[in-house]
Design a protein around this motif. Structure first.
Motif, short mmCIF file in Angstrom:
data_model
loop_
_atom_site.label_atom_id
_atom_site.label_comp_id
_atom_site.label_asym_id
_atom_site.label_seq_id
_atom_site.Cartn_x
_atom_site.Cartn_y
_atom_site.Cartn_z
N ILE A 183 0.86 -1.18 0.00
CA ILE A 183 0.00 0.00 0.00
C ILE A 183 0.90 1.23 0.00
O ILE A 183 1.74 1.40 0.89
CB ILE A 183 -0.93 0.00 1.23
CG1 ILE A 183 -1.80 -1.26 1.23
CG2 ILE A 183 -1.80 1.26 1.25
CD1 ILE A 183 -2.56 -1.50 2.51
N PHE A 184 0.73 2.07 -1.02
CA PHE A 184 1.50 3.30 -1.17
C PHE A 184 0.57 4.48 -0.88
O PHE A 184 -0.32 4.76 -1.66
CB PHE A 184 2.05 3.41 -2.59
CG PHE A 184 2.92 2.25 -3.00
CD1 PHE A 184 4.30 2.31 -2.88
CD2 PHE A 184 2.35 1.08 -3.51
CE1 PHE A 184 5.10 1.23 -3.25
CE2 PHE A 184 3.13 0.00 -3.88
CZ PHE A 184 4.52 0.07 -3.75
N VAL A 185 0.78 5.14 0.26
CA VAL A 185 -0.05 6.29 0.65
C VAL A 185 0.72 7.54 0.29
O VAL A 185 1.69 7.91 0.96
CB VAL A 185 -0.39 6.25 2.16
CG1 VAL A 185 -1.25 7.44 2.54
CG2 VAL A 185 -1.08 4.94 2.53
N ASN A 186 0.31 8.20 -0.80
CA ASN A 186 1.07 9.33 -1.35
C ASN A 186 0.57 10.67 -0.81
O ASN A 186 0.08 11.50 -1.56
CB ASN A 186 0.94 9.33 -2.87
CG ASN A 186 1.57 8.11 -3.46
OD1 ASN A 186 2.77 8.08 -3.62
ND2 ASN A 186 0.79 7.10 -3.77
N ARG A 187 0.68 10.86 0.48
CA ARG A 187 0.27 12.14 1.05
C ARG A 187 1.50 13.02 1.19
O ARG A 187 2.49 12.63 1.79
CB ARG A 187 -0.40 11.94 2.41
CG ARG A 187 -1.88 11.73 2.28
CD ARG A 187 -2.57 11.51 3.58
NE ARG A 187 -2.14 12.39 4.65
CZ ARG A 187 -2.62 12.33 5.89
NH1 ARG A 187 -3.54 11.44 6.18
NH2 ARG A 187 -2.19 13.14 6.82
N HIS A 188 1.40 14.24 0.63
CA HIS A 188 2.57 15.13 0.61
C HIS A 188 2.90 15.70 1.99
O HIS A 188 3.99 16.21 2.21
CB HIS A 188 2.34 16.26 -0.40
CG HIS A 188 2.00 15.76 -1.77
ND1 HIS A 188 2.87 14.97 -2.50
CD2 HIS A 188 0.89 15.89 -2.53
CE1 HIS A 188 2.31 14.65 -3.66
NE2 HIS A 188 1.11 15.19 -3.69
N ASP A 189 1.95 15.61 2.93
CA ASP A 189 2.20 16.12 4.28
C ASP A 189 2.83 15.07 5.19
O ASP A 189 3.11 15.35 6.36
CB ASP A 189 0.89 16.63 4.91
CG ASP A 189 -0.17 15.53 5.02
OD1 ASP A 189 -0.22 14.67 4.13
OD2 ASP A 189 -0.94 15.53 6.00
N LEU A 190 3.07 13.88 4.65
CA LEU A 190 3.68 12.80 5.45
C LEU A 190 5.14 12.62 5.06
O LEU A 190 5.49 12.75 3.88
CB LEU A 190 2.94 11.48 5.23
CG LEU A 190 1.50 11.38 5.73
CD1 LEU A 190 0.89 10.06 5.28
CD2 LEU A 190 1.44 11.51 7.24
N PRO A 191 6.01 12.30 6.03
CA PRO A 191 7.40 12.01 5.68
C PRO A 191 7.51 10.69 4.94
O PRO A 191 6.64 9.84 5.04
CB PRO A 191 8.09 11.93 7.06
CG PRO A 191 7.00 11.51 8.00
CD PRO A 191 5.74 12.14 7.47
N ARG A 192 8.59 10.51 4.17
CA ARG A 192 8.80 9.25 3.46
C ARG A 192 9.26 8.19 4.45
O ARG A 192 10.34 8.29 5.01
CB ARG A 192 9.87 9.46 2.36
CG ARG A 192 9.32 9.83 1.01
CD ARG A 192 8.44 8.76 0.35
NE ARG A 192 9.16 7.52 0.14
CZ ARG A 192 8.85 6.38 0.76
NH1 ARG A 192 7.85 6.31 1.61
NH2 ARG A 192 9.55 5.30 0.50
N GLN A 193 8.40 7.19 4.67
CA GLN A 193 8.75 6.08 5.56
C GLN A 193 8.15 4.80 5.01
O GLN A 193 7.12 4.83 4.31
CB GLN A 193 8.18 6.32 6.97
CG GLN A 193 8.92 7.39 7.75
CD GLN A 193 8.36 7.53 9.15
OE1 GLN A 193 7.21 7.90 9.34
NE2 GLN A 193 9.17 7.21 10.14
#
Length: 199
Positions: A183-193
């Motif tokens: 699952i790839f959650v592409n929210r720009h307000d989240l850090p890349r983890q």
């Protein structure tokens, strides 16, 4: 610290133990990721549509996929869900039961009519992703559009070696995997983890 971490990785079964530990929320510092893992991915309770959904699924494995999609639609409240037709009719039932307002689209029907930005979930199988290696393919265009709009991509049966290719398209956000579903959650307000958990 790096040497110790590399040493632990070489211990047989360490990865499985770490995955089980993370699955309970331990070591997850992001409030979004903690809530997503503990109350969406690992939700064991009976949702209101599960009894009907079970009847539309040919087996337990199909129900597990459909119920996961059901919970994801409830979580993200998408404007549209792009469904790979290879995944079967039960997935469409899961979307309809979770939120009847969401448009269900086949990849061939995706066009420029999607509102921008749109909350979109792309749900596909590994064969769909293998066709995105050709950057000019329709599948590649679709995945780029979803990623660029901050949508969510769910891939069932993705080979681990193809994971970095899909991940490289992300602009921000988090990935969650149980080694079978990604699952790839592409929210720009989240850090890349990246999180490897059981669900």
């Amino acid at each position: 610290m790096g040497k110790v971490s590399r040493l632990y990785r070489s211990v047989p079964g360490f990865r499985r133990l770490k995955r089980a530990w993370r699955s309970r929320g331990f070591g997850i510092h992001s409030p979004f990721a903690f809530r997503f893992v503990t109350t969406v991915l690992r939700q064991k309770g009976e949702y209101y549509g599960y009894s009907v959904l079970r009847e539309s699924c040919p087996g337990k494995r199909e129900f597990r996929k459909a119920s996961l999609l059901f919970r994801l639609v409830c979580e993200f409240i998408p404007d549209a869900v792009i469904l790979d037709p290879e995944l079967g009719q039960s997935m469409q039932s899961a979307v309809r039961m979770a939120d009847s307002r969401a448009r269900v689209l086949a990849p061939s029907a995706v066009d420029e009519a999607l509102p921008h930005p749109a909350r979109v979930i792309l749900v596909c199988g590994a064969s769909f992703i293998s066709r995105t290696n050709d950057r000019s393919s329709r599948e590649s265009e679709i995945i780029s559009t979803v990623m660029d709009n901050g949508g969510t991509v769910v891939v069932f049966g993705l080979d681990r070696k193809d994971f970095p290719t899909v991940k490289s398209r992300m602009k921000g956000g988090m990935t969650f995997t149980d080694r079978h579903t990604y699952i790839f959650v592409n929210r720009h307000d989240l850090p890349r983890q990246d999180f490897e958990v059981n669900f």
